[in-house]
Write an enzyme that holds these catalytic residues in place. Structure first.
Site, PDB file in Angstrom:
ATOM      1  N   ARG A  66     160.128  11.312  99.646  1.00 36.83           N
ATOM      2  CA  ARG A  66     161.234  11.386  98.680  1.00 36.83           C
ATOM      3  C   ARG A  66     161.697   9.993  98.291  1.00 36.83           C
ATOM      4  O   ARG A  66     162.005   9.732  97.133  1.00 36.83           O
ATOM      5  CB  ARG A  66     162.415  12.211  99.238  1.00 36.83           C
ATOM      6  CG  ARG A  66     163.667  12.112  98.356  1.00 36.83           C
ATOM      7  CD  ARG A  66     164.667  13.243  98.552  1.00 36.83           C
ATOM      8  NE  ARG A  66     164.937  13.562  99.948  1.00 36.83           N
ATOM      9  CZ  ARG A  66     165.625  12.792 100.799  1.00 36.83           C
ATOM     10  NH1 ARG A  66     166.119  11.634 100.405  1.00 36.83           N
ATOM     11  NH2 ARG A  66     165.801  13.176 102.051  1.00 36.83           N
ATOM     12  N   TYR A  80     169.260  15.680  71.837  1.00 35.81           N
ATOM     13  CA  TYR A  80     168.362  16.715  72.344  1.00 35.81           C
ATOM     14  C   TYR A  80     169.212  17.843  72.966  1.00 35.81           C
ATOM     15  O   TYR A  80     170.025  17.581  73.857  1.00 35.81           O
ATOM     16  CB  TYR A  80     167.402  16.126  73.378  1.00 35.81           C
ATOM     17  CG  TYR A  80     166.592  17.177  74.089  1.00 35.81           C
ATOM     18  CD1 TYR A  80     165.598  17.878  73.421  1.00 35.81           C
ATOM     19  CD2 TYR A  80     166.840  17.491  75.422  1.00 35.81           C
ATOM     20  CE1 TYR A  80     164.873  18.868  74.064  1.00 35.81           C
ATOM     21  CE2 TYR A  80     166.110  18.477  76.069  1.00 35.81           C
ATOM     22  CZ  TYR A  80     165.134  19.165  75.386  1.00 35.81           C
ATOM     23  OH  TYR A  80     164.421  20.142  76.022  1.00 35.81           O
ATOM     24  N   ASP A  91     167.048   7.206  74.413  1.00 37.09           N
ATOM     25  CA  ASP A  91     166.012   8.213  74.662  1.00 37.09           C
ATOM     26  C   ASP A  91     164.856   7.910  73.702  1.00 37.09           C
ATOM     27  O   ASP A  91     164.974   8.111  72.498  1.00 37.09           O
ATOM     28  CB  ASP A  91     166.613   9.611  74.420  1.00 37.09           C
ATOM     29  CG  ASP A  91     165.622  10.747  74.678  1.00 37.09           C
ATOM     30  OD1 ASP A  91     164.405  10.484  74.696  1.00 37.09           O
ATOM     31  OD2 ASP A  91     166.067  11.903  74.843  1.00 37.09           O
ATOM     32  N   LYS A 148     156.184  14.765  77.392  1.00 39.42           N
ATOM     33  CA  LYS A 148     155.767  14.698  75.990  1.00 39.42           C
ATOM     34  C   LYS A 148     154.603  13.715  75.811  1.00 39.42           C
ATOM     35  O   LYS A 148     153.584  13.877  76.456  1.00 39.42           O
ATOM     36  CB  LYS A 148     156.992  14.361  75.134  1.00 39.42           C
ATOM     37  CG  LYS A 148     158.258  15.153  75.504  1.00 39.42           C
ATOM     38  CD  LYS A 148     158.149  16.640  75.234  1.00 39.42           C
ATOM     39  CE  LYS A 148     159.295  17.452  75.831  1.00 39.42           C
ATOM     40  NZ  LYS A 148     160.638  17.058  75.434  1.00 39.42           N
TER      41      LYS A 148
HETATM   42  C1  LIG Z   1     161.929  17.194  75.908  1.00 37.86           C
HETATM   43  C2  LIG Z   1     162.985  16.195  75.680  1.00 37.86           C
HETATM   44  C3  LIG Z   1     163.934  15.894  76.662  1.00 37.86           C
HETATM   45  C4  LIG Z   1     164.008  16.642  77.994  1.00 37.86           C
HETATM   46  O1  LIG Z   1     162.865  16.502  78.748  1.00 37.86           O
HETATM   47  P1  LIG Z   1     162.306  17.635  79.767  1.00 37.86           P
HETATM   48  O2  LIG Z   1     161.102  17.003  80.339  1.00 37.86           O
HETATM   49  O3  LIG Z   1     162.057  18.867  78.967  1.00 37.86           O
HETATM   50  O4  LIG Z   1     163.384  17.870  80.775  1.00 37.86           O
HETATM   51  C5  LIG Z   1     164.860  14.903  76.389  1.00 37.86           C
HETATM   52  N1  LIG Z   1     164.876  14.256  75.208  1.00 37.86           N
HETATM   53  C6  LIG Z   1     163.982  14.527  74.235  1.00 37.86           C
HETATM   54  C7  LIG Z   1     164.047  13.771  72.953  1.00 37.86           C
HETATM   55  C8  LIG Z   1     163.018  15.496  74.435  1.00 37.86           C
HETATM   56  O5  LIG Z   1     162.141  15.786  73.454  1.00 37.86           O
END
Ligand SMILES: *Cc1c(COP(=O)(O)O)cnc(C)c1O
Length: 370
Positions: free
Chosen positions: A47, A99, A170, A195
């Site tokens: 961890r 988001y 982000d 992503k």
């Molecule tokens: C998908 C996404 C998130 C969240 O990520 P997860 O891996 O689904 O928890 C945050 N910000 C953006 C812009 C995203 O596309």
């Protein structure tokens, strides 16, 4: 080193005991101590740190031009760790099209602990005027989801610095190949590695990358280590593998998205296309300034409304109707019905994650149903 080289080499440590070229998967949760009680391998307990997570964090930090990174089990866990590192009572300024998963996290989990304003991030004056004594953090997302609105990173970074606020971006939609927020003045970059970074729609993960080692960053590391929302060694292995092809995948995503945006822009059934690379994008000049290339995401509006939008997603053969983004396969989605009634997303909007299929096939598929 250039980013293509970093992507391949910064996340790999060949195995000294077997000479395996690719770093092995270390599943062990615990590591043997030395005779005097020390930790000769540099690891104690999984961890706290794991060899596969360590190399993933190393390549993530280098890709974004940061000095350190923390990997998490999802993008939302990465975001949550930032919010948990704030003192109770702190105020956050966020975009009104943040988001939706993180917007809901703030509303449902941090209500009563933190305060927040969701505002239009294309309005710099409004950001400035929303700062109050308790404000500790500005959270930006650019390009935004799903309208591909941009936030001027350098200007907001300047405002944040003047008021001694932490500025987090982000960078999920752009990826480090298309945009480098730390070099534009941001303090921390957040990613959903689910992503583009992993890129194959088969791992959930998240990350934070910092420009400097600050007291706030040390709190985030406490949240990671003691909160424990860490990715498994196998997930780290897969994301590290995905990253090796990220620079070349992004070139393909950008090339296909540019061609698809131009096709849609000229189609009579389409009333609007949102892609930062289009000259018609209201913030195209800002895109040219702060983006290295324009990403693989676009949205468009159907002239004939929601009914037609639903017809389109159901008639496509190559595009899959599904949420998420950044994989090699093209996805299309009616965002309004995913985001729920408090969204500002138009009902006739479709969002596309442009994949790496041949562009002629993608255009033909859309042309048929449009
Ligand atoms: C998908 C996404 C998130 C969240 O990520 P997860 O891996 O689904 O928890 C945050 N910000 C953006 C812009 C995203 O596309």
């Amino acid at each position: 080193m250039k980013i293509e080289t970093i992507a391949i080499h910064a996340g790999n440590q060949s195995d000294k005991s077997t000479n395996a070229v690719i770093q092995p998967l270390t599943l062990s949760t615990t590591f043997e101590r030395g005779e005097n009680g020390d930790y000769p391998g540099g690891f104690i307990y999984s961890r706290a740190a794991n060899p596969n997570r360590k190399v993933l964090e190393n390549v993530l930090a280098k890709l974004e031009g940061g000095i350190d990174a923390c990997a998490f089990s999802s993008g939302n866990a990465a975001g949550m760790s930032v919010f948990q590192a704030l003192e109770p009572g702190s105020h956050i300024i966020c975009p009104d099209d943040m988001y939706h998963g993180l917007r809901n996290q703030l509303k449902l989990m941090f209500n009563g602990i933190l305060t927040f304003d969701f505002i239009d991030f294309t309005d710099i004056e409004l950001i400035f005027n929303t700062i109050k004594r308790e404000t500790k953090l500005i959270w930006a997302e650019t390009p935004s989801n799903p309208l591909l609105k941009l936030c001027d990173i350098a200007t907001v970074a300047h405002i944040a610095k003047e008021h001694q606020l932490t500025f987090v971006v982000d960078n999920t939609f752009a990826s480090p190949i298309c945009q480098q927020p730390l070099s534009l003045g941001a303090d921390i970059v957040m990613h959903s590695t689910t992503k583009f970074l992993n890129g194959h729609s088969d791992v959930s993960g998240g990350a934070l990358i910092t420009k400097e080692d600050t007291e706030f960053w040390q709190k985030i590391k406490i949240v990671q280590g003691y909160g424990g929302a860490i990715p498994s060694p196998f997930d780290c292995y897969l994301v590290t593998r995905g990253i090796k092809t990220l620079p070349y995948r992004m070139r393909g995503h950008v090339e296909n998205a540019t061609k698809l945006a131009n096709f849609l822009d000229n189609h009579p059934a389409v009333s609007e296309v949102y892609y930062p690379g289009l000259v018609s994008h209201p913030q195209h000049d800002l895109a040219k300034q702060q983006m290295l290339s324009y990403g693989g995401m676009l949205s468009f509006l159907l002239k004939d409304g929601e009914e037609k939008a639903r017809q389109v997603v159901n008639g496509l053969k190559i595009f899959t109707q599904a949420t998420s983004l950044g994989g090699v396969e093209s996805l299309i989605e009616h965002r309004y019905s995913v985001e729920g009634p408090d969204t500002k997303t138009p009902k006739n909007l479709l969002r596309v994650s442009v994949g790496l299929e041949h562009i002629d096939d993608l255009i033909n598929d859309l042309n048929e149903v449009l």
